[in-house]
Design an enzyme around this catalytic site. Structure first.
Site, PDB file in Angstrom:
ATOM      1  N   HIS A 108      -3.478  -0.045  19.330  1.00 21.10           N
ATOM      2  CA  HIS A 108      -3.873   0.870  20.411  1.00 21.10           C
ATOM      3  C   HIS A 108      -2.992   2.106  20.410  1.00 21.10           C
ATOM      4  CE1 HIS A 108      -4.875   2.008  24.680  1.00 21.10           C
ATOM      5  NE2 HIS A 108      -3.659   2.536  24.584  1.00 21.10           N
ATOM      6  N   GLU A 109      -1.679   1.893  20.400  1.00 19.99           N
ATOM      7  CA  GLU A 109      -0.762   3.027  20.488  1.00 19.99           C
ATOM      8  C   GLU A 109      -0.847   3.912  19.246  1.00 19.99           C
ATOM      9  OE1 GLU A 109       0.647   3.908  23.113  1.00 19.99           O
ATOM     10  OE2 GLU A 109       0.340   2.108  24.292  1.00 19.99           O
ATOM     11  N   HIS A 157      -6.399   5.332  32.165  1.00 24.07           N
ATOM     12  CA  HIS A 157      -6.486   3.938  31.727  1.00 24.07           C
ATOM     13  C   HIS A 157      -7.639   3.207  32.401  1.00 24.07           C
ATOM     14  CE1 HIS A 157      -2.286   5.033  30.770  1.00 24.07           C
ATOM     15  NE2 HIS A 157      -2.446   4.215  29.757  1.00 24.07           N
ATOM     16  N   GLU A 210      -8.118   7.116  25.907  1.00 25.25           N
ATOM     17  CA  GLU A 210      -7.640   5.749  26.068  1.00 25.25           C
ATOM     18  C   GLU A 210      -8.644   4.744  25.508  1.00 25.25           C
ATOM     19  OE1 GLU A 210      -4.972   3.937  27.127  1.00 25.25           O
ATOM     20  OE2 GLU A 210      -3.900   5.830  26.930  1.00 25.25           O
TER      21      GLU A 210
END
Length: 869
Positions: free
Chosen positions: A334-335, A424, A360
């Site tokens: 994800h990051e 988010h 996101e």
């Protein structure tokens, strides 16, 4: 001299018309890369289609990246500046067809910019306001930058101030961006640049896995030589020093969090699998696209319940009680996917509102797809985010893609309030869309996906298809301010772009296209896309899509049809757009949809040379579908042709005149000539460029001559790197207002003639240092009499700012002839033949080319020069 780092920059002057290219690509012995050719084609398309990108006076554009599809279609991203100010949200993509023609644009602006550039609020006030908004420990307040904020699709003058320090937890670094209206001082928005999660190795979460390490002597280091030397280091529960992990036997960790190597195994493995996923599934060479690996830092801080991406590396905390390191593979991927997004789209998807939610969601989507790709027994793929790290303390994941609202905060369905949510949580709409697209709605092995409102159920098309559609939408269509819903610019939406991606990969109204439509509708995101037909329908395609023919000859192609909806029907063919003397026939003349026919285009001896877009029509019972075939009619056989058709050159415009060469074997000659006749009352306005069939450009005349009337000159050009046959173009740009004219005639001779024996060349490279004068000599002997009044000096100099240079020919008796005197500005390289009257000079003796670099900041070298007396 300061110059742009961009590969290509295009200027829009105050007239509001596209007028110039600041960096010109000169032909080299090696063929240009597909990306370089694509940029050249995009540059030409942009000149002619400024309105498609909401062009305004005073703008400049810089090419950011270019992607070329297997069929030759290309997508070139640009950033925008307005009167020298950066435009956030002004980025756009120029799409070109396989034949180089303009095929559309992706653009975030709703209307052209018309913004004053003088702020009413001072930089000091903007900085003070930003300082008050920062929460945590402040270490520095950056100098505010004046820019144009177009993130909403409309421009306004603003200040951006970056405040750095530590977030309230004292361990998370912060690069806090504050955007302030430069007219009123009101807050426009803010975001933190640090994006967070709110051998053989025994990992904490992934079980026993293989990790690639580097051996030096008898010590193994956690540096991955297979993936750009990505490394993993131990922060030792601090926030500053990091030590690369080493091991004696290349067996790392125990699987327990108490062993410091275990979390490092997860991080190292996660970085490797993310690298492999983007390379093997999407053809992207790592996170940054250039083969570099990602550094990872583990055991960051004390009881640090977070992980973050800072633009260049990954950092992982150990969680509450230092017992739950945040290194699960979906979190790691994800990051790192944030890194992909911010490197694909210039600056990334703006980290606020709906574009921030898409940012996101993109990381959630690819984080989960990497988890499926890694396929470990200990952490099998699912559609939950962070389910292993127990960040909530109750065993629940951070987010649920199949029903995002289960976390209590995320939107499962779009509403008018989605844009106001934390990114988010606004991400939930796209996460839910992707799950529906891949797995479908209702009960699935991964959870039950609800439908928003009364939308129809969705049948999934599988992860492998869905992930490629999403990546292509991001890669070639998304702009920095793409949203879910945009009533003023509905083309700049995730729905529109993912439908275009599905069209590219599978065809319009294909099963996959319809699934994308249905999946967006199921999360309450409507669009302005045309509904797919419910009756019988078909498509028409032509292969190959282009061909060439000599006058009097014929060319064939296959016209295929396919059923796009319903059942088969009779399709009857015809063609329009044929040149004079050409006819089209089809065998058979009609087919049942799903069948194909052979198209034959026959020309006559009198059919004029040129390239024509022929429309191939297939008429069904209720609709007619079409495809385009690009027909090139060659000129008379030979290596030299003339185009005597007048072309008007209006103020501040660019025009082109083509010549098609056929029957000329191999490459063009090194002494090719271009004879140009232009009637114009101020030739200092003009840039005259020869464009080769592959898009390479050769500048013949670049705004020299001042108020002199007319160009009537023959230019010598080394075209040895170009295939002779094809359509060549003479491009004439009028770069200023006040004078007009017309292109009268031009002749291209690709064989040229051998230079006379009196002269010579010097190909020894001579370095041109800053503020230096260098020379290169050519001795001439055995010639009689004086030089010619049309002597030529062909000069090739590699230099990154030719406006620094003075180039002079020095005769044997010391007489000087200035060839180039600090013109051209930031243009790269001199590749030009100068015609000079040397009739007063004796041929024999040593001739000298003198090059003076008259300013600092750029250097280069004399590559070669040829003197013909």
């Amino acid at each position: 001299m300061k110059r742009s780092l961009a590969a290509v920059s295009i200027a829009l002057l105050t007239s509001g018309l596209l007028t110039g290219v600041a960096t010109t690509a000169y032909a080299a012995p090696a063929a240009p890369t597909p990306e370089a050719s694509a940029v050249a084609r995009a540059e030409a398309a942009l000149r002619a289609n400024g309105a498609a990108v909401r062009a305004a006076a005073g703008e400049t554009y810089a090419a950011y990246s270019s992607k070329v599809d297997p069929n030759g279609a290309a997508h070139t991203r640009y950033t925008r500046a307005y009167h020298g100010l950066r435009v956030a949200g002004g980025d756009f993509v120029v799409h070109t067809a396989p034949n180089g023609s303009f095929a559309g644009s992706s653009v975030g602006l709703v209307t052209p910019l018309a913004v004053g550039t003088t702020p009413r609020i001072s930089a000091g006030k903007a900085a003070a306001a930003a300082k008050t908004l920062f929460k945590g420990t402040l270490t520095a307040v950056g100098t505010p930058e004046l820019f144009v904020d177009a993130s909403s699709g409309k421009g306004r003058l603003a200040w951006e101030t970056v405040v750095t320090g530590w977030q309230p937890d004292g361990q998370t670094p912060s690069k806090f961006h504050v955007i302030t209206d430069a007219a009123t001082g009101s807050l426009i928005g803010s975001y933190d640049e640090i994006e967070m999660v709110a051998g053989t190795g025994n990992s904490v979460y992934s079980g026993t896995v293989t990790v690639d390490t580097t051996l030096s002597g008898s010590t193994y280091s956690m540096i991955d030589p297979v993936r750009g030397n990505g490394s993993t280091c131990d922060m030792n529960n601090g926030t500053s020093t990091c030590t690369t992990l080493t091991d004696a036997d290349n067996t790392w960790g125990t699987g327990a969090p108490s062993n410091r190597q275990s979390a490092a195994v997860d991080a190292h493995f996660g970085a490797a699998k993310t690298f492999d996923y983007f390379k093997n599934v999407h053809g992207r060479n790592g996170i940054f696209g250039d083969g570099r690996g990602v550094p990872s830092r583990v055991h960051y801080g004390n009881n640090y319940v977070n992980a973050f991406w800072d633009g260049s590396r990954m950092t992982y905390g150990d969680g509450s009680g230092n017992a739950n390191p945040l290194v699960s593979i979906d979190v790691a991927a994800h990051e790192m996917s944030h890194g992909v997004t911010e490197n694909v789209v210039p600056g990334g998807l703006t980290y606020s509102g709906e574009s921030g939610g898409l940012n996101e969601a993109t990381s959630d989507i690819f984080g989960n797809m990497v988890e499926f790709y890694a396929n470990t027994a200990a952490d099998p793929g699912d559609y939950q985010v962070g389910e292993k790290i127990n960040i909530n303390g109750d065993g629940t994941p951070l987010r649920y893609m199949y029903n995002p609202s289960l976390d209590g905060s995320s939107d499962s369905c779009w509403s008018t309030s989605t844009k106001n949510k934390d990114v988010h949580y606004s991400s939930g709409v796209a996460n839910h869309f992707f799950f529906n697209l891949a797995e479908g709605t209702g009960a699935t092995p991964y959870g039950t996906s609800p439908i928003c409102g009364s939308a129809p159920a969705v049948t999934g098309i599988g992860r492998a298809t869905a992930e490629k559609i999403w990546f292509r939408a991001l890669d070639v269509y998304f702009t920095s301010n793409t949203a879910y819903v945009n009533t003023t610019n509905p083309a700049n939406t995730a729905r529109a772009y993912s439908l275009q991606a599905a069209t590219d990969l599978h065809g319009v109204c294909s099963t996959q296209y319809k699934a994308v439509q249905a999946a967006w509708t199921a999360v309450n995101v409507a669009g302005s896309d045309t509904a797919c037909p419910v009756g019988n329908d078909f498509s028409v395609s032509v292969s190959p899509a282009a061909g060439s023919v000599n006058p009097g000859g014929s060319v064939t192609a296959t016209v295929a049809t396919a059923i796009t909806n319903g059942s088969a029907q009779t399709v009857t063919f015809s063609a329009t757009g044929l040149p004079t003397g050409a006819t089209a026939s089809f065998s058979p003349a009609s087919v049942t949809s799903g069948g194909s026919s052979t198209l034959t285009i026959s020309t006559s001896a009198s059919t004029p040379a040129g390239t024509y877009s022929v429309t191939v029509n297939g008429a069904g019972a209720a609709v007619t579908r079409s495809a385009t075939y690009n027909l090139t009619v060659n000129g008379p056989p030979g290596c030299s042709q003339t185009n005597g058709t007048d072309v008007t050159i209006a103020d501040s415009s660019t025009v082109e005149s083509p010549i098609t060469i056929s029957g000329c074997t191999g490459n063009a000659g090194s002494a090719s000539t271009v004879a140009v006749g232009i009637v114009h009352t101020y030739i200092g306005d003009l840039v005259v460029t020869l464009v080769a069939p592959d898009g390479s450009t050769y500048v013949l005349h670049n705004r020299t001559g001042g108020s002199t009337d007319n160009i009537n000159q023959t230019y010598n050009v080394n075209l040895a790197g170009e295939v002779a046959n094809g359509t060549w173009k003479l491009r004439v740009q009028d770069a200023a207002s006040g004078d007009t004219g017309y292109l009268n005639t031009w002749t291209l001779n690709l064989t040229g003639s051998a230079p006379p024996s009196c002269g010579g060349s010097n190909a020894t490279n001579v370095t041109i240092s800053d503020n230096a004068t260098v020379t290169s000599t050519v001795p001439v002997s055995g010639c009689t009499g004086n030089a010619s009044s049309t002597s030529t000096v062909a000069v090739q100099i590699v230099h990154t700012y030719i406006g620094d240079l003075v180039v002079t020919l020095v005769a044997p008796d010391g007489s000087t002839y200035v060839l180039h005197n600090r013109t051209g500005g930031s243009t790269d390289n001199i590749n030009q033949t100068y015609t000079t009257n040397l009739s007063s000079e004796v041929r024999n003796g040593t001739w000298t080319l003198r090059v003076q670099d008259a300013a600092s900041g750029d250097t280069g070298y004399i590559d070669n020069w040829t003197l013909t007396l």
